[in-house]
Structure formats: structure tokens, C-alpha cells
Design a protein around this motif. Structure first.
Motif, PDB file in Angstrom:
ATOM      1  N   ILE A  15       8.594  29.423  48.488  1.00  0.00           N
ATOM      2  CA  ILE A  15       8.393  31.004  49.069  1.00  0.00           C
ATOM      3  C   ILE A  15       9.517  31.685  49.842  1.00  0.00           C
ATOM      4  CG2 ILE A  15       6.486  30.755  50.229  1.00  0.00           C
ATOM      5  CD1 ILE A  15       5.104  33.278  49.347  1.00  0.00           C
ATOM      6  N   ALA A  16      10.035  32.494  49.543  1.00  0.00           N
ATOM      7  CA  ALA A  16      11.025  32.634  50.283  1.00  0.00           C
ATOM      8  C   ALA A  16      11.202  35.006  50.118  1.00  0.00           C
ATOM      9  CB  ALA A  16      12.524  32.628  49.643  1.00  0.00           C
ATOM     10  N   VAL A  17      11.175  34.896  51.262  1.00  0.00           N
ATOM     11  CA  VAL A  17      11.272  36.491  51.751  1.00  0.00           C
ATOM     12  C   VAL A  17      12.483  36.808  52.196  1.00  0.00           C
ATOM     13  CG1 VAL A  17      10.616  38.785  53.592  1.00  0.00           C
ATOM     14  CG2 VAL A  17       8.984  36.689  52.522  1.00  0.00           C
ATOM     15  N   LEU A  18      13.321  37.706  51.150  1.00  0.00           N
ATOM     16  CA  LEU A  18      14.957  38.237  51.392  1.00  0.00           C
ATOM     17  C   LEU A  18      14.968  39.768  51.232  1.00  0.00           C
ATOM     18  CD1 LEU A  18      14.591  35.996  48.942  1.00  0.00           C
ATOM     19  CD2 LEU A  18      16.651  35.286  49.488  1.00  0.00           C
ATOM     20  N   PHE A  19      15.352  40.146  52.519  1.00  0.00           N
ATOM     21  CA  PHE A  19      16.257  42.086  52.140  1.00  0.00           C
ATOM     22  C   PHE A  19      17.840  42.473  51.620  1.00  0.00           C
ATOM     23  CE2 PHE A  19      18.146  45.122  54.802  1.00  0.00           C
ATOM     24  CZ  PHE A  19      16.936  46.097  54.047  1.00  0.00           C
ATOM     25  N   LYS A  20      17.274  42.802  50.414  1.00  0.00           N
ATOM     26  CA  LYS A  20      18.817  43.448  49.457  1.00  0.00           C
ATOM     27  C   LYS A  20      18.860  44.751  50.668  1.00  0.00           C
ATOM     28  CE  LYS A  20      20.442  44.063  45.129  1.00  0.00           C
ATOM     29  NZ  LYS A  20      19.271  44.347  43.647  1.00  0.00           N
TER      30      LYS A  20
END
Length: 225
Positions: A15-20
Motif C-alpha cells: 500500500i502506497a500514498v503518493l502525491f501528484k
């Protein structure tokens, strides 16, 4: 907490949290993996593969989108679910084929909602890669690590919602009973105060009558004189 896995359980791999960003650049804020079912020597390579794939899926997907697709590489085969929110915050999970889709989407929603509450938005673009100040991602991974493929999650959700509703009704009922008791006490207290005022009023009336009788007698005496 010791997690046990039945034969029907399917795994959550990562599970990953990213920001675009507004410039469509993707930053990896946090990532947690569960690769216990793979050989130790392969885990680092699989982790790097999943992180790279997570970046790619967010980068190519428009904001306000959900993604469900099969992912296959030489080292791992999985199903990918991703949410890219309108503010650029994104969540990506990789799960074993057969992992309940609704559970995967629910997990992403919960993680992103809590992350956005606890981590200020201005840190999404400034936090060090893979080190955003959010400590609960590992707990989510552990909680959702294994899920039963054939479990009736709709019925479970309805049951849980009904229990929450009944709990809320009970709380409201208890509050109403407490308020009712408080009102009754207040009324009784006012009743005591009123009784006290009535007693004082009667005393004043009696004193007034005495004063009137005395004044009347004095008036009669003055007329005789």
C-alpha cells in the motif's frame, strides 16, 4: 496481534500514498509492503517493482479517478487498485488475485482520508520521499493483510452499520433520560422555591392585616378625640 491465514485468504502485498502535483509530477510519500510469501532474496526487487509501478499508475491516470487492473511482472503477479483524488493525493494497493475488491477500495479511502487529516497539505510536496509524517500506514497493512475471498462483506457492512445505528440510538436514549431527570429535578427545585415564596407571601399578608387593623384602630381613636 497474531494474524492467522486460512486457505481462502488472499494477501495484500503493498500500500502506497503518493502525491501528484499540478505539474503532474509524482512523489512517493509512504509505502508499506508485505512480501512474506516470496523468497527473501526476491523481496527487495519486488518492492522496487511495486513502487515504480505505483508511480507510473498515478502519473498516467487523471485526477478524480479510480483504477482497477491486473499487474504482471517477471517477479510478481497482482491486481492493482488506485485512487487519484482531485487534490492530487493518491493511494495504490497491490493485492493477490481474488482479494475482495470492495475491501481494497475501502482501505484506500480510509488511508487517504486519515492521511489528509493528519498531514498538512503543504507537506505533501515538501516531505522527504517515503518519509511523510504518518505512522499508521503499517497498522493498516497489518489489519488488511489477509482477507477471505468468499466472505460476505456486504452483509458484514450492513451488520456493522446496524450495530452502530443501535449504539447511537442507545446513546441518544440515555442522553434523553439524563436530560429528563435533570428537568424533573429542576421542576421539583422550583416547586420548593415556589412553596417558600408562598409561605413568605402568607406571612406578609398576615403582617399586612395586622398593620391594617392597628392603623384602623388608631384612625378611630383620632376621630373620637
Amino acid at each position: 496481534m497474531v494474524l492467522t491465514r486460512s486457505e481462502d485468504c488472499k494477501e495484500l502485498y503493498s500500500i502506497a500514498v503518493l502525491f501528484k502535483t499540478s505539474e503532474a509530477k509524482v512523489r512517493m510519500l509512504l509505502c508499506e509492503t508485505n512480501l512474506k510469501s516470496y523468497e527473501f532474496d526476491d523481496r527487495e526487487r519486488i518492492c522496487e517493482t511495486l513502487m515504480k509501478a505505483s508511480r507510473a499508475i498515478v502519473e498516467k491516470t487523471a485526477t478524480e479517478s479510480h483504477v482497477s487492473e491486473t499487474f504482471e511482472d517477471t517477479c510478481i503477479k497482482a491486481v492493482c487498485y488506485a485512487h487519484i483524488r482531485d487534490d492530487g493525493l493518491s493511494g495504490v494497493v497491490y493485492v493477490q488475485d481474488g482479494y475482495p475488491e470492495k475491501v481494497a477500495h475501502s482501505l484506500i479511502t480510509k488511508v487517504l482520508d486519515e492521511f489528509s487529516e493528519k498531514v498538512p497539505k503543504d507537506q505533501w510536496s515538501s516531505a522527504e520521499e517515503e518519509k511523510a509524517p504518518f505512522e499508521n500506514l503499517g497498522s493498516y497493512l497489518e489489519e488488511y493483510m489477509y482477507q477471505d475471498e468468499d466472505k460476505d462483506y456486504d452483509n458484514e457492512h450492513r451488520t456493522k452499520r446496524m450495530k452502530n445505528t443501535m449504539k447511537k440510538l442507545k446513546q441518544d436514549q440515555d442522553e434523553m433520560i439524563m436530560q429528563l431527570h435533570s428537568n424533573i429535578d429542576a421542576v421539583l427545585q422550583r416547586g420548593q422555591d415556589i412553596n417558600g415564596l408562598l409561605d413568605k407571601s402568607e406571612d406578609l399578608n398576615a403582617q399586612s392585616d395586622k398593620f391594617y387593623m392597628k392603623a384602623k384602630k388608631r384612625s378611630q381613636c383620632c376621630v373620637i378625640l
